[in-house]
Scaffold this motif. Sequence first.
Motif, mmCIF file in Angstrom:
data_model
loop_
_atom_site.group_PDB
_atom_site.id
_atom_site.type_symbol
_atom_site.label_atom_id
_atom_site.label_comp_id
_atom_site.label_asym_id
_atom_site.label_seq_id
_atom_site.Cartn_x
_atom_site.Cartn_y
_atom_site.Cartn_z
ATOM 1 N N PRO A 237 2.863 27.450 15.554
ATOM 2 C CA PRO A 237 3.130 26.018 16.233
ATOM 3 C C PRO A 237 4.460 26.220 16.457
ATOM 4 C CG PRO A 237 0.693 25.943 15.070
ATOM 5 C CD PRO A 237 1.828 28.146 14.611
ATOM 6 N N GLU A 238 5.118 25.507 15.071
ATOM 7 C CA GLU A 238 6.390 25.098 14.549
ATOM 8 C C GLU A 238 7.745 25.839 16.326
ATOM 9 O OE1 GLU A 238 4.499 25.257 12.437
ATOM 10 O OE2 GLU A 238 4.221 23.663 11.514
ATOM 11 N N ALA A 239 7.565 27.020 15.745
ATOM 12 C CA ALA A 239 7.741 27.879 16.925
ATOM 13 C C ALA A 239 7.562 28.051 17.930
ATOM 14 C CB ALA A 239 7.822 29.461 16.070
ATOM 15 N N ILE A 240 6.952 27.716 18.631
ATOM 16 C CA ILE A 240 6.285 28.088 19.642
ATOM 17 C C ILE A 240 6.739 26.697 20.495
ATOM 18 C CG2 ILE A 240 4.872 27.724 21.197
ATOM 19 C CD1 ILE A 240 2.915 29.620 19.711
ATOM 20 N N ARG B 135 9.615 24.837 19.630
ATOM 21 C CA ARG B 135 11.089 25.112 19.334
ATOM 22 C C ARG B 135 11.294 25.955 20.964
ATOM 23 N NH1 ARG B 135 10.730 25.649 13.809
ATOM 24 N NH2 ARG B 135 10.980 27.988 13.974
ATOM 25 N N MET B 136 10.834 27.241 20.976
ATOM 26 C CA MET B 136 10.775 28.232 22.231
ATOM 27 C C MET B 136 10.598 27.331 23.373
ATOM 28 S SD MET B 136 9.362 31.650 20.945
ATOM 29 C CE MET B 136 9.719 32.088 22.494
ATOM 30 N N LYS B 137 9.659 26.056 23.750
ATOM 31 C CA LYS B 137 9.851 25.727 24.581
ATOM 32 C C LYS B 137 10.423 24.292 24.802
ATOM 33 C CE LYS B 137 5.966 22.832 26.756
ATOM 34 N NZ LYS B 137 4.438 21.697 26.493
ATOM 35 N N ALA B 138 11.228 24.046 24.098
ATOM 36 C CA ALA B 138 12.230 22.557 23.636
ATOM 37 C C ALA B 138 13.307 23.335 24.028
ATOM 38 C CB ALA B 138 12.344 22.199 22.614
ATOM 39 N N ARG B 139 13.277 24.793 24.341
ATOM 40 C CA ARG B 139 15.158 25.427 24.586
ATOM 41 C C ARG B 139 14.843 25.889 25.664
ATOM 42 N NH1 ARG B 139 15.961 29.875 19.678
ATOM 43 N NH2 ARG B 139 16.742 28.385 17.761
ATOM 44 N N SER B 140 13.703 26.099 26.319
ATOM 45 C CA SER B 140 13.395 26.786 27.947
ATOM 46 C C SER B 140 14.168 25.567 28.901
ATOM 47 C CB SER B 140 12.199 27.664 27.881
ATOM 48 O OG SER B 140 11.229 27.924 29.295
ATOM 49 N N ASP B 141 13.306 23.793 28.020
ATOM 50 C CA ASP B 141 13.740 22.986 28.783
ATOM 51 C C ASP B 141 14.920 22.702 29.216
ATOM 52 O OD1 ASP B 141 10.853 22.669 29.737
ATOM 53 O OD2 ASP B 141 10.281 21.487 28.169
ATOM 54 N N GLN B 142 15.643 22.992 27.997
ATOM 55 C CA GLN B 142 16.638 22.525 28.073
ATOM 56 C C GLN B 142 17.482 23.655 28.613
ATOM 57 O OE1 GLN B 142 18.762 23.142 24.117
ATOM 58 N NE2 GLN B 142 20.362 22.055 24.837
ATOM 59 N N ALA B 143 17.618 25.039 28.906
ATOM 60 C CA ALA B 143 17.676 25.690 29.882
ATOM 61 C C ALA B 143 17.668 25.559 31.245
ATOM 62 C CB ALA B 143 16.989 26.740 29.507
ATOM 63 N N ASP B 144 16.085 24.592 31.790
ATOM 64 C CA ASP B 144 16.420 24.838 33.049
ATOM 65 C C ASP B 144 17.121 23.019 33.438
ATOM 66 O OD1 ASP B 144 14.414 25.975 33.404
ATOM 67 O OD2 ASP B 144 13.202 25.020 32.627
ATOM 68 N N THR B 145 17.164 22.363 32.277
ATOM 69 C CA THR B 145 18.255 21.332 32.860
ATOM 70 C C THR B 145 19.300 21.967 32.928
ATOM 71 O OG1 THR B 145 16.880 20.233 31.095
ATOM 72 C CG2 THR B 145 18.963 18.546 31.800
ATOM 73 N N ILE B 146 19.765 23.036 32.039
ATOM 74 C CA ILE B 146 21.158 23.377 32.198
ATOM 75 C C ILE B 146 21.813 23.834 33.599
ATOM 76 C CG2 ILE B 146 22.908 25.024 31.289
ATOM 77 C CD1 ILE B 146 21.851 24.418 28.225
ATOM 78 N N LEU B 147 20.096 24.203 34.079
ATOM 79 C CA LEU B 147 20.643 25.331 34.624
ATOM 80 C C LEU B 147 21.134 24.117 36.586
ATOM 81 C CD1 LEU B 147 18.655 28.571 34.366
ATOM 82 C CD2 LEU B 147 20.799 28.248 35.004
ATOM 83 N N THR B 148 19.983 23.009 36.376
ATOM 84 C CA THR B 148 19.905 22.428 37.431
ATOM 85 C C THR B 148 21.411 21.930 37.251
ATOM 86 O OG1 THR B 148 17.574 22.207 37.133
ATOM 87 C CG2 THR B 148 18.712 20.214 37.566
ATOM 88 N N GLN B 149 21.970 21.325 36.431
ATOM 89 C CA GLN B 149 22.715 20.505 36.107
ATOM 90 C C GLN B 149 24.649 21.357 36.508
ATOM 91 O OE1 GLN B 149 23.904 19.667 32.522
ATOM 92 N NE2 GLN B 149 22.375 17.951 32.275
ATOM 93 N N LEU B 150 23.929 22.894 36.698
ATOM 94 C CA LEU B 150 24.997 23.929 37.176
ATOM 95 C C LEU B 150 25.075 23.913 38.659
ATOM 96 C CD1 LEU B 150 24.841 26.638 34.461
ATOM 97 C CD2 LEU B 150 26.792 24.880 35.183
ATOM 98 N N LYS C 71 0.530 39.532 21.623
ATOM 99 C CA LYS C 71 0.480 40.374 19.722
ATOM 100 C C LYS C 71 1.707 38.994 19.041
ATOM 101 C CE LYS C 71 0.496 43.812 16.848
ATOM 102 N NZ LYS C 71 0.594 45.026 16.617
ATOM 103 N N MET C 72 3.093 39.715 20.109
ATOM 104 C CA MET C 72 3.912 37.963 19.085
ATOM 105 C C MET C 72 3.528 36.735 19.243
ATOM 106 S SD MET C 72 7.458 40.521 20.903
ATOM 107 C CE MET C 72 8.623 38.848 20.494
ATOM 108 N N ALA C 73 3.059 36.815 20.766
ATOM 109 C CA ALA C 73 2.663 35.127 20.380
ATOM 110 C C ALA C 73 1.866 34.311 19.463
ATOM 111 C CB ALA C 73 2.340 34.892 21.978
#
Length: 322
Positions: free
Chosen positions: A14-17, A19-34, A7-9
């Motif tokens: 589409p723009e919000a979705i 942005r959320m996808k970009a943030r998820s990819d960024q979080a994965d990159t940060i985790l990999t660097q850590l 329901k939330m999705a």
Amino acid sequence: MRQLLLKMASSLSPEAIQRMKARSDQADTILTQLRNQINLLKAAAVSQSCKGEEDILREQNEKLKNEINQIKTQLVMAEIRNGVRQVALPPKRSMSTSTGEGNTAPPPSTTPAAEPASAPAPGPAKVKKGEKQEKKPEKKEGEAKGKKGKGAAEAEPEKMDVSRLDLRVGKILSAEKHPDADSLYVEDVDVGEEKTRTVVSGLVKHIPLEQMQNRIAVFMCNLKPVKMRGVMSQGMIMCASSPDKVEILEPPPGVQPGDRVTFDGYPGNPDAQLNPKKKVWETLKPDIRTDSNKVANYKGAPFKIEGKGIVKAPTLPDAQIS
């Protein structure tokens, strides 16, 4: 929960979705660097720990090397004090011989060279009819025996008498007890040479130490040097002995270190050094004794210092000399 998420999705644009996808990819990159940084920190910690242990082991190894070198130096000094000759080891030779740059000479062939075929033994020569066969001259029996006798005459037996012994007057400059043997003296002796000789004698039980100092005696100087309890002995002091007593032979007055003992009827120069295998001294020893007048002699010929007198034992007649 799943229905709530759907329901939330469905309510997001589409723009919000996006942005959320970009943030998820960024979080994965940060985790990999850590994770990579954590792995690097772990490796650095292990390396630092190993380096510390390596430094400790290297320091201990260097300390052991220094202790071993000190022990080797002390051992060499102890051997030198005990008369052990130090010999440098020869340099190691390479097992292969170089024949050129990058090439090594092959080992020599062990296959024997082919021998030429032996020619057949010649048979008896044929004599043509009417010719006479020449006879070879026969060797006379006397000639053959004569040649054999000549060779036997050249092989003369080796001389075996007292003239082969180098007996000389010597002066004991100093004497002391052997550091490792209670029954031995170590003497510094002048026998008329540029350098003094070291002589080891088993006289502690027979002659007091004070009577050994500055004493004139007769020494055999061409025995092969022998090591006695770590000290190299370069001669033998001549003594008369009985089962109960040992006495040092006494030269006549006026002798000097280096004066040679001679024997009437036995001329000749002594051997430079007696060969132990030929047992010259052992063969001559039974005939070297004192006579009834305590005069040292060989088969009746006295020990004589030319122009100065004869050598005697202090008190022992008919005694073995050695």
